[in-house]
Enzyme design. Structure first.
Site, PDB file in Angstrom:
ATOM      1  N   SER A 171      24.195  -2.836  21.651  1.00 53.30           N
ATOM      2  CA  SER A 171      23.524  -1.538  21.840  1.00 53.30           C
ATOM      3  C   SER A 171      24.409  -0.325  21.549  1.00 53.30           C
ATOM      4  CB  SER A 171      22.988  -1.432  23.265  1.00 53.30           C
ATOM      5  OG  SER A 171      21.743  -2.063  23.340  1.00 53.30           O
ATOM      6  N   LYS A 174      23.442   1.788  18.675  1.00 51.62           N
ATOM      7  CA  LYS A 174      22.313   2.720  18.743  1.00 51.62           C
ATOM      8  C   LYS A 174      22.759   4.178  18.587  1.00 51.62           C
ATOM      9  CE  LYS A 174      19.561  -0.584  21.265  1.00 51.62           C
ATOM     10  NZ  LYS A 174      19.512  -1.458  22.381  1.00 51.62           N
ATOM     11  N   TYR A 299      17.601  -3.846  12.419  1.00 49.51           N
ATOM     12  CA  TYR A 299      18.059  -3.609  13.795  1.00 49.51           C
ATOM     13  C   TYR A 299      18.991  -4.740  14.262  1.00 49.51           C
ATOM     14  CZ  TYR A 299      17.893  -3.598  18.890  1.00 49.51           C
ATOM     15  OH  TYR A 299      18.252  -3.647  20.213  1.00 49.51           O
ATOM     16  N   VAL A 369      25.409  -5.286  25.348  1.00 50.90           N
ATOM     17  CA  VAL A 369      25.435  -6.544  26.106  1.00 50.90           C
ATOM     18  C   VAL A 369      26.613  -7.454  25.752  1.00 50.90           C
ATOM     19  CG1 VAL A 369      23.005  -6.752  26.759  1.00 50.90           C
ATOM     20  CG2 VAL A 369      23.750  -7.536  24.499  1.00 50.90           C
TER      21      VAL A 369
END
Ligand code: GLN
Length: 536
Positions: A171, A174, A299, A369
């Site tokens: 993440s 992002k 993604y 994570v």
């Protein structure tokens, strides 16, 4: 006392160890900062020591010419003429001078290094939490891995632990994806497709805002939307290269990695992400022309980009530095883009722990994570922590703990500027030279006392400047107020409980000064105070 006198005090020495007389004055050329032998030659290796102490490492592109020169030059430890050295290092003189003057972002870099070492040692003992296990590639990572890496906006670096081991961004990716959408479309267009409010839910929750859009770009749905917005016209390979290149430039030009097995695993265990994608498509949230499966693939690829903590810290420092990489001077993002990204990292970067993180740490951050955590101290430094054991929200347990401890010892929480550096806070300002705030406080106090500036003395007292501190000559604010006849200042200091009888290096007390200067009323006030303190 004057500032020049403060400079004579050993405590006023710069952390680089360069004597004050060499620091003062205008541009004098690199060699002026270093010791020479009686014949005027000097040993160039001392330059490297100063740079290293300041956190400017040998692989820093800004000292490449100096390093090459030193390699070419005679055996280590031998001396060269000033002209030879100046010619060899001219192109790097800016950074060398700033390091020697102690003018880099964190002037007392060795103190920061000592704190990071201590924090690493203390936090290593924390084995709470569990490694992510939704894909085997993450479940297999050694749980005890632990790295901390820092890079300041002037490119001063320090790393400890597993800082050279690659991990996937997950993440953390992002952040850069969001920046890329802003650069390409501007915030108005981007935020027609994604909100900017914290969701208060888990990062992959199947939930949308009232407009049917993802809550923000820092959770899965929003990051999938970012992927839909980035370079739609390019084919899949070029889109990936586009994102990887942004990371490479942010990280100082070092190539980034890609973990293919993480990518493949992410793709096969992605029911929730598919559900988010289909749900957004059903709501008409995507920009026209979006291919959902390509977008999801993109993604997963972004989540599988790998960096080391060493390089993630440089990327974080580029954000701290308003989008310019401190090592290369490369402007990767505009300052406005970074401002938006840091705002959302502050409110949404730590999953459903974001509010608590903003309260206790008060800095923009993003976790993943894999146990990665990127922390940004705007205009000061970037910090990367990697430790795979996660808490219930999916944040690295040690990562959060490192942030907590950094904020405990430094005034870097955004609102620490309201509480200052009072003794109660136990915090230091990493932007200052060693003892700089204390010395400036004492100089200011003595000056204000000599001028009779009671308002300034009250202000300094409120900032916790010790009112009975003495300068190099043992002169206190009370001595100066007495010598200059400032009755109200002396009365204020005495009522604040300063010692009425401090002795300067010539053996004089404030009462002696008042008598010598013929300030009778003041002498009486001091004599009474001396008597009262002797009686009490
Ligand atoms: N690949 C993960 C997912 O999409 C990334 C999430 C994360 O790091 N929180 O579920």
């Amino acid at each position: 006392m004057t500032a020049a006198k403060a400079g004579k005090h050993p405590a006023a020495c710069d952390p680089s160890g360069v004597p004050a007389r060499r620091r003062a004055g205008a541009h004098t050329g690199v060699v002026e900062f270093f010791e020479r032998d009686p014949s005027g030659r000097f040993v160039p290796d001392q330059v490297l020591k100063v740079l290293q102490r300041a956190g400017v490492l040998a692989d820093d592109p800004r000292i490449a010419e100096t390093i090459a020169y030193l390699k070419r030059a005679r055996p280590a430890g031998s001396s060269v003429t000033v002209e030879e050295f100046t010619a060899g290092t001219q192109r790097n003189s800016g950074i060398i001078e700033r390091a020697a003057r102690g003018e880099l972002a964190v002037p007392d870099f060795p103190a920061l290094v000592a704190d990071v070492r201590r924090i690493h040692r203390e936090v290593r003992a924390d084995v709470r939490g569990a490694v992510a296990d939704y894909i085997p590639q993450l479940a297999r990572v050694e749980a005890d891995r632990f790295a901390i890496s820092v890079c300041t906006v002037d490119g001063q670096r320090f790393s400890i632990g597993d800082a050279g081991v690659r991990f996937c961004l997950q993440s953390v990716s992002k952040t850069v994806n969001y920046c890329l959408t802003l650069e390409e479309h501007g915030p108005d267009t981007v935020h027609r497709h994604v909100g900017r409010e914290p969701s208060g839910q888990g990062f992959n929750e199947l939930t949308f805002n009232k407009a049917g859009l993802p809550h923000n770009p820092m959770i899965n749905a929003g990051a999938i939307m970012s992927c839909a917005l980035i370079q739609q016209g390019l084919d899949a390979a070029d889109r990936f290269d586009f994102v990887a290149d942004a990371w490479r430039r942010l990280a100082g030009g070092r190539a980034v990695g890609f973990n293919n097995s993480v990518y493949l695993s992410e793709r096969t265990t992605a029911d929730r992400n598919f559900a988010l994608g289909y749900s957004m498509r059903e709501r008409g949230a995507f920009p026209p022309g979006t291919d959902l499966l390509d977008t999801l693939d993109f993604y997963f690829q972004c989540c599988s980009i790998e960096l080391t903590a060493r390089h993630l810290a440089i990327a974080a420092a580029s954000l701290a530095n308003a989008g310019v990489c401190p090592l290369t001077g490369d402007r990767v993002f505009s300052a406005g883009t970074v401002r938006h990204c840091l705002s959302l990292m502050s409110s949404c970067g730590m999953y459903d722990f974001s509010g608590e993180f903003a309260f206790t740490i008060g800095l923009p951050a993003k976790s993943g994570v894999s146990g990665a955590l990127m922390l940004v101290v705007p205009q000061l430094m970037g910090i990367a922590v990697w430790s795979p054991r996660l808490d219930a929200q999916g944040n690295s347990v040690r990562g959060i703990e490192v942030c907590r401890r950094l904020v405990d010892c430094y005034n870097v929480h955004t609102y620490d500027l309201l509480t200052g550096l009072g003794p109660g806070t136990g915090k230091r300002d990493p932007r200052l030279r060693r003892d700089q705030s204390r010395i400036e406080g004492i100089v200011g106090l003595c000056f204000a006392a000599s001028q009779g500036d009671l308002d300034e003395i009250r202000r300094l007292a409120a900032c916790h400047v010790p009112l009975d501190a003495a300068d190099y000559d043992g002169r206190t604010a009370l001595h100066l107020a007495a010598a200059e006849g400032h009755m109200d200042v002396a009365a204020f200091l005495l009522c604040k409980g300063v010692d009425p009888r401090p002795v300067d290096r010539w053996g004089h007390t404030p009462l002696d000064d008042a008598n010598r200067s013929g300030h009778r009323g003041l002498a009486e006030l001091l004599a009474n105070a001396v008597e009262a303190s002797a009686a009490g």
